[in-house]
Design an enzyme around this catalytic site. Structure first.
Site, mmCIF file in Angstrom:
data_model
loop_
_atom_site.group_PDB
_atom_site.id
_atom_site.type_symbol
_atom_site.label_atom_id
_atom_site.label_comp_id
_atom_site.label_asym_id
_atom_site.label_seq_id
_atom_site.Cartn_x
_atom_site.Cartn_y
_atom_site.Cartn_z
ATOM 1 C CG PHE A 165 5.682 5.048 2.220
ATOM 2 C CD1 PHE A 165 6.619 5.401 3.452
ATOM 3 C CD2 PHE A 165 5.102 3.773 2.201
ATOM 4 C CE1 PHE A 165 6.897 4.375 4.424
ATOM 5 C CE2 PHE A 165 5.474 2.944 3.057
ATOM 6 C CZ PHE A 165 6.094 3.115 4.196
ATOM 7 N N PRO A 212 0.717 -1.095 0.153
ATOM 8 C CG PRO A 212 -1.023 -1.568 1.466
ATOM 9 C CD PRO A 212 0.436 -2.060 1.089
ATOM 10 C CB CYS A 213 1.078 3.833 -2.376
ATOM 11 S SG CYS A 213 1.495 2.807 -3.745
ATOM 12 N N PRO A 214 -0.377 4.531 0.384
ATOM 13 C CG PRO A 214 -2.585 4.578 0.774
ATOM 14 C CD PRO A 214 -1.516 3.877 0.335
#
Length: 227
Positions: free
Chosen positions: A82, A78-80
């Site tokens: 960073f 998951p990217c959120p």
């Protein structure tokens, strides 16, 4: 690293299979694809009934049965935590799955690891965390690199950071891909034949207007753990 059909991959946060298709085309064999979202799992099972799709939370997934069976652990975490589009809470974000990935790598003991994330993870604020991640893989050579899909012939602006870890002694066979010498096609050039295939009279006009590469497509974010 030489790519052969015998190279096996365990994929984490597999989504609907975009990365998995790339591994398949490169000759890898999937021993498992772990994904929590039920709709994504249905997509994977529909398109590849023979794949071992594991619908499970990554935080509770037991990877020990895969030890000795996996050459590569791959993940699109998951990217959120960073992303510049969010608060960049990093390790304080409940969606950060690097700890789960590191545990799984320890359980599986693969020859190589590749983890994809947003370019925000290269920001100075996360330097210590990047060092920590690499330090947890002391038996591996590690590196981080920002790659942009459009520089490899894909008609989309999609910059993504790739973290690679290769067991020490094997890293000499690895090199980052070189960028394409040709400019990426526009969206119109890439999709015109498909758009015109059913006789749509406006296809040529659409092609002339779709004269750039596509932006990154951003969807909704599910604030849940283990996605």
């Amino acid at each position: 690293m030489t790519l052969m059909s015998a190279i096996s991959v365990l994929e984490l946060c597999a989504g609907a299979g975009g990365q998995a298709l790339g591994f398949e085309q490169a000759g890898f064999s999937h021993v498992g694809l772990v994904e929590l979202d039920s709709h994504a799992c249905k997509t994977l099972r529909f398109n590849r009934p023979e794949w071992n799709v594991i619908e499970e939370n990554l935080n509770t997934f037991d990877a020990k049965p895969f030890r000795g069976r996996v050459d590569v652990v791959a993940a699109g975490l998951p990217c959120p935590p960073f992303s510049k589009a969010g608060k960049q809470l990093g390790i304080l974000d409940e969606r950060n799955l690097f700890p789960a990935a590191l545990r799984i790598i320890e359980e599986v003991q693969p020859r190589a690891v590749i983890i994809e994330n947003v370019r925000g993870i290269l920001d100075a604020v996360f330097e210590d965390y990047r060092t920590y991640i690499a330090g947890q893989l002391s038996d591996y050579w590690t590196d981080w690199k920002l790659l942009n899909a459009s520089e490899y012939g894909v008609p989309q602006l999609r910059p993504r950071v790739n973290f690679v870890a290769i067991r020490k002694g094997l890293e000499h066979g690895f090199s980052w891909p070189t960028t394409s010498q040709k400019k990426a096609p526009t969206v119109g050039e890439a999709l015109y034949a498909m758009m015109a295939s059913n006789g749509w009279k406006g296809a040529k006009s659409w092609k002339s207007r779709a004269s750039e590469i596509a932006p990154t497509l951003v969807g909704g974010s599910k604030k849940q753990i283990g996605r």
